[in-house]
Design an enzyme around this catalytic site. Structure first.
Site, PDB file in Angstrom:
ATOM      1  N   ASP A   1      -8.894 -15.357  17.052  1.00  0.00           N
ATOM      2  CA  ASP A   1     -10.253 -15.877  17.216  1.00  0.00           C
ATOM      3  C   ASP A   1     -10.589 -16.566  15.887  1.00  0.00           C
ATOM      4  O   ASP A   1     -10.816 -15.908  14.874  1.00  0.00           O
ATOM      5  CB  ASP A   1     -11.236 -14.736  17.517  1.00  0.00           C
ATOM      6  CG  ASP A   1     -12.564 -15.270  18.014  1.00  0.00           C
ATOM      7  OD1 ASP A   1     -12.865 -16.448  17.726  1.00  0.00           O
ATOM      8  OD2 ASP A   1     -13.312 -14.514  18.664  1.00  0.00           O
TER       9      ASP A   1
ATOM     10  N   ASP B   1     -14.745 -23.753  13.943  1.00  0.00           N
ATOM     11  CA  ASP B   1     -13.892 -22.979  14.869  1.00  0.00           C
ATOM     12  C   ASP B   1     -12.568 -23.727  15.064  1.00  0.00           C
ATOM     13  O   ASP B   1     -11.479 -23.140  14.999  1.00  0.00           O
ATOM     14  CB  ASP B   1     -14.557 -22.806  16.246  1.00  0.00           C
ATOM     15  CG  ASP B   1     -15.878 -22.052  16.225  1.00  0.00           C
ATOM     16  OD1 ASP B   1     -16.820 -22.535  15.561  1.00  0.00           O
ATOM     17  OD2 ASP B   1     -15.976 -20.991  16.861  1.00  0.00           O
TER      18      ASP B   1
ATOM     19  N   ILE C   1     -13.132 -18.308  14.820  1.00  0.00           N
ATOM     20  CA  ILE C   1     -14.438 -17.807  14.356  1.00  0.00           C
ATOM     21  C   ILE C   1     -14.953 -16.894  15.446  1.00  0.00           C
ATOM     22  O   ILE C   1     -15.206 -17.319  16.559  1.00  0.00           O
ATOM     23  CB  ILE C   1     -15.468 -18.931  14.096  1.00  0.00           C
ATOM     24  CG1 ILE C   1     -15.087 -19.745  12.862  1.00  0.00           C
ATOM     25  CG2 ILE C   1     -16.873 -18.318  13.892  1.00  0.00           C
ATOM     26  CD1 ILE C   1     -16.182 -20.678  12.356  1.00  0.00           C
ATOM     27  N   ASP C   2     -15.056 -15.624  15.100  1.00  0.00           N
ATOM     28  CA  ASP C   2     -15.632 -14.668  16.023  1.00  0.00           C
ATOM     29  C   ASP C   2     -17.092 -14.496  15.602  1.00  0.00           C
ATOM     30  O   ASP C   2     -17.371 -14.290  14.415  1.00  0.00           O
ATOM     31  CB  ASP C   2     -14.877 -13.344  15.925  1.00  0.00           C
ATOM     32  CG  ASP C   2     -15.438 -12.303  16.860  1.00  0.00           C
ATOM     33  OD1 ASP C   2     -15.634 -12.605  18.043  1.00  0.00           O
ATOM     34  OD2 ASP C   2     -15.691 -11.174  16.394  1.00  0.00           O
TER      35      ASP C   2
ATOM     36  N   ASP D   1     -11.234 -10.826  20.748  1.00  0.00           N
ATOM     37  CA  ASP D   1     -12.507 -10.315  20.242  1.00  0.00           C
ATOM     38  C   ASP D   1     -12.405  -8.860  19.780  1.00  0.00           C
ATOM     39  O   ASP D   1     -13.394  -8.319  19.261  1.00  0.00           O
ATOM     40  CB  ASP D   1     -13.604 -10.430  21.320  1.00  0.00           C
ATOM     41  CG  ASP D   1     -14.044 -11.868  21.520  1.00  0.00           C
ATOM     42  OD1 ASP D   1     -14.002 -12.635  20.541  1.00  0.00           O
ATOM     43  OD2 ASP D   1     -14.418 -12.234  22.649  1.00  0.00           O
TER      44      ASP D   1
ATOM     45  N   THR E   1     -19.565 -16.967  16.616  1.00  0.00           N
ATOM     46  CA  THR E   1     -20.015 -18.336  16.306  1.00  0.00           C
ATOM     47  C   THR E   1     -21.548 -18.401  16.223  1.00  0.00           C
ATOM     48  O   THR E   1     -22.101 -19.129  15.398  1.00  0.00           O
ATOM     49  CB  THR E   1     -19.479 -19.321  17.373  1.00  0.00           C
ATOM     50  OG1 THR E   1     -18.070 -19.158  17.456  1.00  0.00           O
ATOM     51  CG2 THR E   1     -19.784 -20.766  17.005  1.00  0.00           C
TER      52      THR E   1
ATOM     53  N   GLU F   1      -8.520 -18.649  20.961  1.00  0.00           N
ATOM     54  CA  GLU F   1      -9.703 -18.897  21.786  1.00  0.00           C
ATOM     55  C   GLU F   1      -9.889 -20.378  22.121  1.00  0.00           C
ATOM     56  O   GLU F   1     -10.247 -20.724  23.242  1.00  0.00           O
ATOM     57  CB  GLU F   1     -10.977 -18.386  21.087  1.00  0.00           C
ATOM     58  CG  GLU F   1     -12.209 -18.631  21.962  1.00  0.00           C
ATOM     59  CD  GLU F   1     -13.531 -18.237  21.330  1.00  0.00           C
ATOM     60  OE1 GLU F   1     -13.552 -17.661  20.233  1.00  0.00           O
ATOM     61  OE2 GLU F   1     -14.560 -18.540  21.963  1.00  0.00           O
TER      62      GLU F   1
HETATM   63  N1  A2P Z   1     -22.116 -11.585  27.783  1.00  0.00           N
HETATM   64  C1  A2P Z   1     -21.338 -11.195  26.789  1.00  0.00           C
HETATM   65  N2  A2P Z   1     -21.070  -9.887  26.626  1.00  0.00           N
HETATM   66  C2  A2P Z   1     -20.292  -9.471  25.611  1.00  0.00           C
HETATM   67  N3  A2P Z   1     -19.741 -10.317  24.693  1.00  0.00           N
HETATM   68  C3  A2P Z   1     -19.980 -11.639  24.804  1.00  0.00           C
HETATM   69  C4  A2P Z   1     -20.795 -12.140  25.857  1.00  0.00           C
HETATM   70  N4  A2P Z   1     -20.846 -13.475  25.745  1.00  0.00           N
HETATM   71  C5  A2P Z   1     -20.088 -13.808  24.668  1.00  0.00           C
HETATM   72  N5  A2P Z   1     -19.577 -12.711  24.081  1.00  0.00           N
HETATM   73  C6  A2P Z   1     -18.691 -12.607  22.916  1.00  0.00           C
HETATM   74  O1  A2P Z   1     -19.266 -11.839  21.922  1.00  0.00           O
HETATM   75  C7  A2P Z   1     -18.609 -12.131  20.677  1.00  0.00           C
HETATM   76  C8  A2P Z   1     -19.533 -12.057  19.518  1.00  0.00           C
HETATM   77  O2  A2P Z   1     -20.419 -11.057  19.787  1.00  0.00           O
HETATM   78  P1  A2P Z   1     -21.201 -10.254  18.720  1.00  0.00           P
HETATM   79  O3  A2P Z   1     -21.314 -11.109  17.514  1.00  0.00           O
HETATM   80  O4  A2P Z   1     -22.480 -10.051  19.420  1.00  0.00           O
HETATM   81  O5  A2P Z   1     -20.409  -9.005  18.511  1.00  0.00           O
HETATM   82  C9  A2P Z   1     -18.021 -13.467  20.847  1.00  0.00           C
HETATM   83  O6  A2P Z   1     -16.638 -13.316  20.758  1.00  0.00           O
HETATM   84  C10 A2P Z   1     -18.458 -13.906  22.226  1.00  0.00           C
HETATM   85  O7  A2P Z   1     -17.490 -14.569  22.941  1.00  0.00           O
HETATM   86  P2  A2P Z   1     -16.940 -15.999  22.534  1.00  0.00           P
HETATM   87  O8  A2P Z   1     -15.864 -15.714  21.502  1.00  0.00           O
HETATM   88  O9  A2P Z   1     -16.394 -16.595  23.761  1.00  0.00           O
HETATM   89  O10 A2P Z   1     -18.079 -16.784  21.914  1.00  0.00           O
HETATM   90 MG    MG Z   2     -14.609 -17.467  18.571  1.00  0.00          MG
HETATM   91 MG    MG Z   3     -15.051 -14.033  19.594  1.00  0.00          MG
HETATM   92 MG    MG Z   4     -16.574 -18.593  21.229  1.00  0.00          MG
END
Ligand code: A2P
Ligand code: MG
Ligand code: MG
Ligand code: MG
Length: 324
Positions: free
Chosen positions: A120, A44, A122-123, A265, A125, A67
């Site tokens: 982002d 990341d 790494i989206d 995101d 992670t 991020e």
């Molecule tokens: N409680 C939550 N509800 C929705 N999205 C979330 C939650 N917690 C983290 N995320 C975010 O979901 C994204 C990935 O989700 P998915 O792969 O399920 O689509 C990430 O960007 C993550 O944020 P972060 O970037 O801060 O880690």
């Molecule tokens: Mg990320």
């Molecule tokens: Mg993300």
């Molecule tokens: Mg993250």
């Protein structure tokens, strides 16, 4: 405004970041816990360093709202981590020093304004750590509107072709995908209603990022009978824009009712779907707000469709809310 140079530099930087991420992934990365308890990895940080360096070198006046930041990495106990990150970055930029890498990561501390990038590195992670899907997401926002979106999905396999795609969209000019290592651009188009086998829906792998039981109810109520396809990250937007699913639902998690989505995101994914003919809004049909802050405080949930079914989906959510 001519976006060609911005696009060119952005594509090259995502290709570099993708190489770094895949190298880290091969070596089975470990999770580092952030203050909010979410995981982050050396990839990341390395990805953010490479992309921010490339963007700032050519466009020094465009802030980057990323991020990650380097505060924790500057602490003495993070010595091993920053050395590892620097080693990975050096594979791509041999002259890079630790100080430079920290500085490049912190280029991502820009503020939302009239014209900015949101990144982002790494989206997904959690998906990356599981050796599943992840995305490198970069978007340019001008006066509140996403003008350019780039979504690198190094591990994504669609029904045809190689593994690893880069989606590129420019407002009013369509969305395309190319093999992430380079190659021909293929025009993106969302699925038609008649294409029954591709009329599927995608949702997160992580149950706590949404409301899977409600998502399934809504999908069924709009005529999607097959089970959901569960995918990490904004790769879900790439799949909808490729016409391999008609719907992506991300309804607020009952476990985290106060969670607000981050602009990085969704910005890149949203334009990739819109320029392929689809539609993106929150669960009330309101446009996503990329103009105000890094969190979309006035939006709840995200609904992504092929366009034709959008109003039906929003109405189904509304009637469910009224009856519960
Ligand atoms: N409680 C939550 N509800 C929705 N999205 C979330 C939650 N917690 C983290 N995320 C975010 O979901 C994204 C990935 O989700 P998915 O792969 O399920 O689509 C990430 O960007 C993550 O944020 P972060 O970037 O801060 O880690
Ligand atoms: Mg990320
Ligand atoms: Mg993300
Ligand atoms: Mg993250």
């Amino acid at each position: 405004m001519n976006y060609n140079l911005l696009k060119e530099i952005a594509i090259a930087s995502i290709q570099q970041a993708s190489k770094l991420c895949e190298e880290v992934r091969k070596n089975i990365p470990q999770a580092i816990e952030k203050e909010d308890k979410s995981p982050v990895t050396v990839a990341d940080f390395g990805s953010q360093a490479l992309i921010c360096k490339a963007l700032k070198e050519t466009f020094p006046n465009i802030p980057i709202v990323g991020e990650e930041d380097a505060t924790e990495l500057r602490k003495p106990e993070s010595g091993d981590t920053i050395n590892k990150i620097t080693d990975y970055v050096k594979n791509i930029i041999p002259s890079a020093t630790t100080d430079e890498v920290l500085q490049w990561i912190d280029y991502g501390n820009g503020k939302v304004g009239d014209c900015f990038w949101t990144l982002d590195p790494i989206d997904g992670t959690k998906g990356f750590l599981r050796q599943d899907q992840y995305a490198i997401a970069l978007a340019l926002i001008v006066e509140g509107e996403v003008k350019l979106g780039l979504l690198g999905c190094p591990a994504l396999k669609l029904s045809q072709g190689e593994t690893g795609w880069l989606f590129v969209a420019e407002r009013g000019k369509g969305a395309y995908r190319m093999p992430i290592a380079g190659g021909e651009m293929i025009k993106q188009k969302v699925v038609d209603k008649e294409d029954v086998s591709r009329f599927r829906f995608v949702e997160s792998v992580e149950a706590s990022h949404g409301n899977q039981s409600l998502q399934n109810t809504i999908a069924q109520s709009v005529g999607i009978t097959s089970e959901s396809v569960r995918v990490d990250s904004q790769a879900k937007y790439g799949i909808v824009s490729s016409g391999e699913a008609a719907l992506y639902l991300r309804l607020p998690s009952p476990k985290y009712p106060n969670y607000r989505e981050n602009i990085w995101d969704h910005a890149a994914g949203a334009i990739v779907v819109e320029e392929a003919g689809g539609k993106v809004s929150d669960m009330y049909g309101k446009p996503l707000d990329f103009a105000t802050a890094s969190k979309m405080n006035d939006n709840r949930g995200v609904v992504v469709t092929n366009g034709i079914i959008h109003d039906t989906v929003i109405n189904a959510i509304q009637s469910h809310n009224q009856n519960s």
